[in-house]
Design a protein around this motif. Sequence first.
Motif, PDB file in Angstrom:
ATOM      1  N   SER A 100       0.830  -1.210   0.000  1.00 54.24           N
ATOM      2  CA  SER A 100       0.000   0.000   0.000  1.00 54.24           C
ATOM      3  C   SER A 100       0.863   1.259   0.000  1.00 54.24           C
ATOM      4  N   VAL A 101       1.887   1.262   0.829  1.00 52.12           N
ATOM      5  CA  VAL A 101       2.790   2.419   0.907  1.00 52.12           C
ATOM      6  C   VAL A 101       3.498   2.615  -0.435  1.00 52.12           C
ATOM      7  N   LYS A 102       3.982   1.531  -1.018  1.00 51.82           N
ATOM      8  CA  LYS A 102       4.675   1.628  -2.307  1.00 51.82           C
ATOM      9  C   LYS A 102       3.731   2.151  -3.384  1.00 51.82           C
ATOM     10  N   ARG A 103       2.515   1.611  -3.438  1.00 52.37           N
ATOM     11  CA  ARG A 103       1.540   2.041  -4.434  1.00 52.37           C
ATOM     12  C   ARG A 103       1.194   3.532  -4.241  1.00 52.37           C
ATOM     13  N   THR A 104       0.943   3.923  -2.997  1.00 51.13           N
ATOM     14  CA  THR A 104       0.611   5.315  -2.695  1.00 51.13           C
ATOM     15  C   THR A 104       1.766   6.232  -3.061  1.00 51.13           C
ATOM     16  N   ARG A 105       2.984   5.831  -2.710  1.00 57.48           N
ATOM     17  CA  ARG A 105       4.168   6.638  -3.027  1.00 57.48           C
ATOM     18  C   ARG A 105       4.317   6.806  -4.537  1.00 57.48           C
ATOM     19  N   ASP A 106       4.159   5.704  -5.286  1.00 58.75           N
ATOM     20  CA  ASP A 106       4.288   5.769  -6.740  1.00 58.75           C
ATOM     21  C   ASP A 106       3.200   6.649  -7.360  1.00 58.75           C
ATOM     22  N   GLU A 107       1.952   6.516  -6.874  1.00 62.29           N
ATOM     23  CA  GLU A 107       0.861   7.337  -7.389  1.00 62.29           C
ATOM     24  C   GLU A 107       1.104   8.815  -7.083  1.00 62.29           C
ATOM     25  N   LEU A 108       1.524   9.084  -5.868  1.00 62.35           N
ATOM     26  CA  LEU A 108       1.785  10.464  -5.453  1.00 62.35           C
ATOM     27  C   LEU A 108       2.911  11.063  -6.276  1.00 62.35           C
ATOM     28  N   ARG A 109       3.964  10.300  -6.463  1.00 65.20           N
ATOM     29  CA  ARG A 109       5.116  10.767  -7.246  1.00 65.20           C
ATOM     30  C   ARG A 109       4.690  11.060  -8.691  1.00 65.20           C
ATOM     31  N   GLY A 110       3.911  10.149  -9.274  1.00 65.86           N
ATOM     32  CA  GLY A 110       3.458  10.340 -10.653  1.00 65.86           C
ATOM     33  C   GLY A 110       2.552  11.557 -10.798  1.00 65.86           C
ATOM     34  N   GLU A 111       1.609  11.692  -9.867  1.00 67.08           N
ATOM     35  CA  GLU A 111       0.700  12.837  -9.928  1.00 67.08           C
ATOM     36  C   GLU A 111       1.445  14.146  -9.681  1.00 67.08           C
ATOM     37  N   LEU A 112       2.391  14.140  -8.755  1.00 64.79           N
ATOM     38  CA  LEU A 112       3.184  15.337  -8.486  1.00 64.79           C
ATOM     39  C   LEU A 112       3.995  15.727  -9.722  1.00 64.79           C
ATOM     40  N   LYS A 113       4.582  14.749 -10.375  1.00 64.18           N
ATOM     41  CA  LYS A 113       5.356  15.032 -11.595  1.00 64.18           C
ATOM     42  C   LYS A 113       4.454  15.641 -12.654  1.00 64.18           C
ATOM     43  N   SER A 114       3.287  15.059 -12.844  1.00 66.53           N
ATOM     44  CA  SER A 114       2.346  15.569 -13.839  1.00 66.53           C
ATOM     45  C   SER A 114       1.914  16.997 -13.516  1.00 66.53           C
ATOM     46  N   ARG A 115       1.553  17.251 -12.273  1.00 64.51           N
ATOM     47  CA  ARG A 115       1.132  18.594 -11.859  1.00 64.51           C
ATOM     48  C   ARG A 115       2.288  19.584 -11.940  1.00 64.51           C
ATOM     49  N   SER A 116       3.490  19.133 -11.585  1.00 69.70           N
ATOM     50  CA  SER A 116       4.674  20.004 -11.682  1.00 69.70           C
ATOM     51  C   SER A 116       4.916  20.406 -13.126  1.00 69.70           C
ATOM     52  N   ASP A 117       4.779  19.445 -14.028  1.00 69.01           N
ATOM     53  CA  ASP A 117       4.950  19.739 -15.454  1.00 69.01           C
ATOM     54  C   ASP A 117       3.902  20.748 -15.923  1.00 69.01           C
ATOM     55  N   GLN A 118       2.648  20.592 -15.466  1.00 63.53           N
ATOM     56  CA  GLN A 118       1.582  21.532 -15.841  1.00 63.53           C
ATOM     57  C   GLN A 118       1.908  22.941 -15.345  1.00 63.53           C
ATOM     58  N   GLU A 119       2.312  23.031 -14.086  1.00 56.62           N
ATOM     59  CA  GLU A 119       2.641  24.341 -13.513  1.00 56.62           C
ATOM     60  C   GLU A 119       3.823  24.967 -14.249  1.00 56.62           C
ATOM     61  N   LEU A 120       4.832  24.164 -14.549  1.00 49.61           N
ATOM     62  CA  LEU A 120       6.013  24.679 -15.237  1.00 49.61           C
ATOM     63  C   LEU A 120       5.660  25.128 -16.649  1.00 49.61           C
ATOM     64  N   ASP A 121       4.813  24.355 -17.336  1.00 53.28           N
ATOM     65  CA  ASP A 121       4.398  24.758 -18.682  1.00 53.28           C
ATOM     66  C   ASP A 121       3.693  26.112 -18.654  1.00 53.28           C
ATOM     67  N   LYS A 122       2.815  26.281 -17.662  1.00 54.94           N
ATOM     68  CA  LYS A 122       2.080  27.544 -17.540  1.00 54.94           C
ATOM     69  C   LYS A 122       3.067  28.698 -17.286  1.00 54.94           C
ATOM     70  N   SER A 123       3.985  28.489 -16.363  1.00 57.86           N
ATOM     71  CA  SER A 123       4.975  29.529 -16.047  1.00 57.86           C
ATOM     72  C   SER A 123       5.911  29.770 -17.221  1.00 57.86           C
ATOM     73  N   TRP A 124       6.320  28.693 -17.884  1.00 55.01           N
ATOM     74  CA  TRP A 124       7.242  28.807 -19.012  1.00 55.01           C
ATOM     75  C   TRP A 124       6.630  29.688 -20.093  1.00 55.01           C
ATOM     76  N   GLN A 125       5.360  29.470 -20.386  1.00 58.05           N
ATOM     77  CA  GLN A 125       4.687  30.259 -21.414  1.00 58.05           C
ATOM     78  C   GLN A 125       4.659  31.739 -21.026  1.00 58.05           C
ATOM     79  N   GLU A 126       4.338  32.021 -19.771  1.00 56.75           N
ATOM     80  CA  GLU A 126       4.295  33.417 -19.309  1.00 56.75           C
ATOM     81  C   GLU A 126       5.688  34.049 -19.367  1.00 56.75           C
ATOM     82  N   ILE A 127       6.699  33.320 -18.935  1.00 55.89           N
ATOM     83  CA  ILE A 127       8.075  33.829 -18.970  1.00 55.89           C
ATOM     84  C   ILE A 127       8.503  34.096 -20.412  1.00 55.89           C
TER      85      ILE A 127
END
Length: 176
Positions: A100-127
């Motif tokens: 359960s911990v491994k699955r949760t960690r992997d899901e969290l890591r994947g979702e964080l990476k995806s959201r980080s990429d979205q935030e960076l794309d938004k900022s990158w475009q503005e910059i």
Amino acid sequence: MGQHASAACRLAFALALVPLAVHAQGKLGYVDMKRLLDNAPQVQAGRERLQREFAGRDMALKRDEARLAELKTDFERNGALLSKADADTKKREIDALERSVKRTRDELRGELKSRSDQELDKSWQEINNTVVDYAREQGLDLVVPSPVVYADPRIDITDRVLERLRREFQTRQANP
């Protein structure tokens, strides 16, 4: 093609354009994109949003990890004293929590990476848009992004673009 080869191609292309721009009496600018991405308030605000967004799930994961460590330590210490049935039950509980911990960690890591990429794309475009707007207003014919081998500080527009990003961010914060 490797990352270094791609970077070398971009650099060669950019360097090939510089003599043309200089020959045509064009105005040049240089911008350190890494510095902008590290220091722009838009990017920092995105990081803070992500921290708030993932804080609860991160704390829950840390609690589960602590509980797992506690169960493992207890089993190592007292497992030999348990009956075979109790030891097997405890081992299954540990294994289930570990999965359960491994699955949760992997899901969290994947979702964080995806959201980080979205935030960076938004900022990158503005910059990027801010760099282009600044270059047009200043009559620059070419802006070369980092990395470059050398850029004279006279043509480095990074601080001015960063200041503009800060002003735009503050204006947006004051007028939501």
